[in-house]
Design an enzyme around this catalytic site. Structure first.
Site, mmCIF file in Angstrom:
data_model
loop_
_atom_site.group_PDB
_atom_site.id
_atom_site.type_symbol
_atom_site.label_atom_id
_atom_site.label_comp_id
_atom_site.label_asym_id
_atom_site.label_seq_id
_atom_site.Cartn_x
_atom_site.Cartn_y
_atom_site.Cartn_z
ATOM 1 C CG ASP A 354 -1.803 1.186 1.329
ATOM 2 O OD1 ASP A 354 -2.673 1.329 0.464
ATOM 3 O OD2 ASP A 354 -1.626 1.985 2.269
ATOM 4 C CD GLU A 390 -2.162 2.220 -3.427
ATOM 5 O OE1 GLU A 390 -3.331 2.555 -3.708
ATOM 6 O OE2 GLU A 390 -1.744 2.163 -2.260
#
Length: 712
Positions: A354, A390
């Site tokens: 993330d 990401e």
């Protein structure tokens, strides 16, 4: 009573133990405890009985800033925490306070919930520069000693190559909470994910890897609890080695660790990999107004990035209040130890990071040569699993799609945006659509990567579901309690003529076709497709594009309302991808002619205008153009199979029409094929009657037609 006045219980022994491994390690006769803190002057290990009675032991040794001790007869299930004595000087970045019980950053299990209130905070409400000395132990979850032993049997990682991978992004609870064939007592748990009905569904879709949204132990924000909401998505980690017990059907402290392992074992038996969505960019302790739960009270400046000219404040590249200090060796060690633990002990097969750009900010700018990437590159364990970035954060220069090192794959945000724009009819998207369809060589080829560096997706947990993408022009997040201000406003969506549910048959038919268009494009693009859970069965969130706080029917899959026709269509397209290597090439196209036995040579890829002519520069630059055909040559695959033989496949023609009217396509001449057989149509019905070279075929408005080349 001040913690300094407490005395050690005489009946408990503590030996010097070892400085490694960090955390609590049970060896069959007792447990070794080890905690890093460079600023600590003294560390107390706090052991808790079932009734909450606390016993304290001073860790007797410190080596290289690691405080450690071994306690005989401490067994799995033991609850514990730490109290760290040291300087409390926020202006200098120091926030030690022994009145605050602290979670072990290396805890392999955590039990209990946060009882939000003044004792959890190191300052008095209303005065962030003050110091609060209320004891927090009664209000804190506790770290738990676990049993590390588990019968893995013959478990082996599936190890699917990237090119053959189909990822299914899922939430443990959202995927399983309403499934009627799963026993109620295990719905929403790790055991439910391992249930045969879920595994059978994944297998039927051709899924080779399930990517689970955060399962690291996370915190429910007090502000959400006050609204009757929760941190449903889980992007608020407090324990990087501990699976969250709220996804467990076990009532035994630490039992959820065993349950998680059993889930992984079951998925591996079905040849499905397990990828974890991990949040190493920040923790749940927030900014200077946040609670003192763990790292803040252990060694604030080592674990968090602080503002240089005023260390009371935290650098925030994540929008959550703090950023982990990846420039400090012990923070890096925590991340790497966590990754290795999940691979070696929990048997997971990869990670999706993330806001990964934050991990590359060793100093200020995003640096693809940062220490984190160097450590991953040389680590013999972590470097061998799937690593998905990401590739952005909210800091300056944070959008880094295409800029990660060669070992990494990336969520391709440009793929998502381009494909959405193309199918909603935006002008001047044709040329970029072609690039995204063929693996985004403009992003990845120059760094030595292959098409599978691109993790292609149209939807993910963050944003509209696929059904909502074709049903809403605007977000509808009122239920989140923020007056619809939260969530992305630029969704690149199109409601097909009506906002939300409608009885208009024409609108509903177009929405169904658009969903099929997106799924066909996704599954037949070069790269690795990622399906967001429930998209294959028409899941809706009622237009809410930010369900991070909705642990209810808004976010859960409604299995009773599943669109069986869409499920079957998804299975058909996925099966076509799996059967034909031409849709999952390991190298980029180069456009050069390929010699075919007994036939004229043809390029490995050809782009054709609807009239059958080669696309020209002018055709690509025509802003209103929304239709194109692409020929994929199955003889032009520059790959070798496992035996070292050249891969040869069927050839295909994909006709894309995003125009609002039907378009007549002229099929390629006999040099390409003796005849063409339609195999996929996103329009209502498929007519699979073979067509002659040069024949004209009408492609419905906003539709895809896929044809296979046949030889007499």
């Amino acid at each position: 009573m001040n913690p300094a006045e407490r005395t050690t219980e005489p009946e408990l022994e503590i030996w010097r133990g070892k400085a490694y491994p960090l955390g609590a390690t049970y060896d069959g006769s007792g447990t070794n405890f080890a905690l890093f803190s460079e600023v600590a002057e003294r560390v107390e290990l706090c052991l808790f009985d079932a009734d909450g009675t606390e016993k304290r032991l001073v860790l007797p040794e410190v080596d290289g800033f690691v405080w450690h001790g071994f306690v005989p007869n401490v067994e799995p299930g033991q609850h514990y925490g730490y109290r760290v004595y040291g300087p409390y000087d926020p202006a200098a970045g120091q926030r030690c306070n022994p009145n605050k019980l602290l979670i072990d950053p290396y805890a392999k299990a955590i039990d209990g919930v946060f009882d939000w209130g003044q004792p959890l905070f190191g300052y008095n409400f209303g005065d962030p520069d003050s110091r609060n000395d209320e004891d927090s132990a009664a209000h804190m979850p506790k770290s738990v000693v676990i049993n590390p032993y588990f019968d893995w049997g013959t478990d082996r990682p599936p190890r699917h190559e990237y090119a053959d991978t189909v990822i299914y992004e899922a939430h443990v609870k959202g995927l399983t909470e309403t499934h009627p064939d799963i026993p109620e007592q295990i719905r929403g748990t790790y055991s439910a994910v391992a249930h045969p009905v879920i595994i059978d569904h994944l297998k039927s879709l051709g899924v080779t890897a399930i990517e689970l949204m955060p399962v690291h132990h996370f915190v429910d924000d007090s502000t959400l609890q006050e609204k009757g909401l929760s941190n449903y998505w889980g992007y608020n980690t407090i324990g990087f080695l501990a699976p969250d017990p709220r996804y467990s059907s076990s009532a035994t402290p630490g039992g959820h660790v065993q349950e998680f392992k059993a889930m992984v074992r079951a998925l591996h038996e079905a040849d499905i990999e397990v990828i974890l969505d991990v949040v190493y960019n920040h923790t749940a302790e927030g900014n200077h107004m946040g609670p003192t739960l763990s790292m803040r009270g252990i060694d604030n400046a080592a674990y968090y990035r602080l503002v240089d000219d005023d260390k009371r404040y935290y650098m925030d590249y994540t929008g959550t209040g703090n950023s982990l200090n990846v420039g400090h060796p012990h923070s890096l060690q925590l991340i790497m130890d966590s990754l290795r633990y999940w691979v070696l002990e929990m048997h997971v097969d990869g990670f999706r990071f993330d806001l990964a750009a934050t991990l590359a900010r060793e100093f200020y700018d995003v640096d693809r040569l940062s220490s984190f990437f160097e450590l991953v590159q040389q680590d013999p364990t972590v470097s061998q699993v799937k690593l998905i970035a990401e590739p952005w954060d909210v800091g300056p220069g944070g959008y880094q799609v295409g800029n990660f090192p060669p070992l990494w794959t990336e969520w391709n945000g440009k793929y998502r945006d381009t494909v959405r724009d193309y199918w909603r009819g935006e002008p001047a998207t044709l040329d970029e659509f072609a690039s995204r369809l063929t693996g985004s060589s403009d992003l990845y080829e120059q760094t030595g990567r292959r098409p599978f560096a691109s993790i292609n997706f149209v939807t993910a947990h963050d944003g509209f579901t696929l059904r909502d993408l074709v049903s809403y022009n605007e977000k509808h997040n009122e239920a989140n309690g923020e007056d619809n201000r939260d969530g992305e406003s630029n969704n690149k969506s199109w409601n097909c003529g009506a906002e939300g549910p409608t009885t208009d048959a024409a609108v509903n038919e177009l929405r169904a076709r658009q969903q099929r268009n997106f799924l066909t494009t996704l599954l037949l693009s070069q790269g690795v497709p990622m399906i967001s859970h429930g998209d294959e069965l028409g899941r809706t969130q009622g237009g809410n594009n930010n369900v991070y706080c909705q642990d209810n029917e808004v976010s859960w899959i409604d299995w009773a309302a599943a669109d069986s026709e869409l499920i079957e269509f998804t299975r058909t397209v996925s099966a076509l991808r799996a059967a034909h290597p031409v849709f999952r090439r390991r190298r980029f196209f180069d456009g050069r002619p390929v010699r075919q036995p007994g036939a004229p040579s043809a390029p490995d890829i050809a782009w054709l205008a609807p009239d059958g002519s080669d696309m020209t520069a002018e055709d690509w630059e025509t802003g209103y153009a929304k239709s194109v055909a692409v020929y994929l040559n199955g003889h032009g695959i520059p790959d070798l199979d496992v035996r070292g033989q050249q891969v040869v496949d069927d050839s295909f023609l994909l006709c894309f029409n995003a125009h609002y009217e039907p378009i007549e396509f002229v099929l390629p001449p006999k040099d390409f094929a003796d005849q063409w057989t339609p195999v996929i149509s996103t329009a209502a019905n498929l007519d699979d009657t073979p067509l002659a070279p040069g024949a004209k075929v009408s492609v419905e408005s906003r539709a895809v037609l896929v044809l296979r080349a046949e030889k007499d």
